[in-house]
Enzyme design. Structure first.
Site: not given
Ligand code: GUN
Length: 297
Positions: A52, A96, A119
């Site tokens: 990311k 995350q 998110d």
């Molecule tokens: N863990 C797995 N997928 C995601 C996501 O789309 N966002 C976040 N913050 N954590 C994750």
């Protein structure tokens, strides 16, 4: 002939079309900023977050990364989020998931300023999405919608069956596909671990989305002829490779492909779209917070 949905190509198109919006922001003196927070030593989470950050760099988004030892007291994570909420150069905050057990994940999601919640997991944003007035669509479900649109897979009137009821994928995707909109208007069924006669339901799907986190458990027998199969699963399974594992989806690709009209591969299907839609939400967040109108694809 089954058409393989190329997530890398569609994600590249999304990134390309975001460059115009990023230039608009730059012209107004704004560089979009995304903060990622990692409180985990899970190798998959580490990889996701570093990808990311790399994506941000490539498109001209300022990336800030905060890493906390998994043993850190929870308060320190909440304080970190507070600091990022107050930092005007940060337009998007992503913590995350999952976080360690001693951290209250609901409190984490509530702590993020909803305008910076790229998110789309804050209760305010979840509520807005359910009400059909979304601010940020969660990245994976939004990515799935974009993939379907890119391949002219009609959702309107389609029977969509989602296997998996997670807060990150299953629930928001069900809500999005249900919306009275061009990229919604589907009849949605959400299946899960307690669903009776799962195969009967999945076989009826025009659009079958596998998002249960179980390696290769949807096979060709569970896919109806001519269906579109979207595989959200990313599972690391032991394999005789350099890394000692390989990535497989929730779908048994070879047998499902025999039946499907369209199918997403793993890797190279939904994964790149999740990352692209995070950039999309970050650009949107910067526009909203800086009061700059940006065109979004
Ligand atoms: N863990 C797995 N997928 C995601 C996501 O789309 N966002 C976040 N913050 N954590 C994750």
């Amino acid at each position: 002939m089954t058409e393989v949905i190329d997530g890398d190509a569609v994600a590249a198109e999304v990134r390309e079309s975001l460059t115009e919006s990023i230039e608009t922001l730059e012209a107004a003196g704004v560089t979009p900023g995304l903060a990622t927070v990692l409180m985990s030593d899970d190798p998959a989470s580490e990889t996701y977050v570093s990808m990311k950050q790399r994506d941000c760099e490539e498109v001209g988004i300022d990336g800030v990364h905060v890493e906390l030892d998994p043993e850190t007291p929870a308060e320190e994570l909440y304080d970190t989020i507070e600091d990022l909420n107050g930092d005007p150069s940060v337009h998007g905050i992503l913590v995350q998931m999952p976080v360690p057990d001693h951290v209250d994940d609901r409190r984490v999601l509530r702590a993020i300023d909803p305008v910076k919640d790229v998110d789309g997991f804050h209760p305010e944003n979840v509520g807005r999405l359910v009400a059909g007035n979304d601010r940020y669509r969660p990245c994976t479900p939004h990515g799935v919608q974009k993939l379907l649109a890119a391949y002219d897979v009609e959702t309107e009137g389609a029977d969509a069956v989602i296997v998996g009821r997670s807060d990150i994928v299953g629930k928001p995707l069900a809500n999005l596909l249900l919306q009275k909109r061009e990229d919604g208007n589907a009849t949605v069924t959400v299946c899960h671990s307690r669903t009776d006669d799962l195969a009967a339901k999945t076989r009826d799907a025009d659009i079958l989305v596998a998002a249960a986190g179980r390696p290769e458990f949807i096979d060709g027998e569970m896919v109806g002829e001519g269906a579109t199969v979207v595989d959200v699963g990313v599972n690391r399974v032991d394999a005789d490779t350099e890394k000692g594992y390989e990535l497989v989806g929730d779908v048994d690709y070879d047998s499902a492909r025999e039946k499907a009209d369209h199918i997403t591969p793993v890797p190279g299907g939904v994964g790149p779209m999740t990352r692209a839609m995070l950039l999309y939400n970050t650009v949107k967040a910067a526009g909203l917070q800086e009061d700059v109108e940006v065109a979004l694809p």
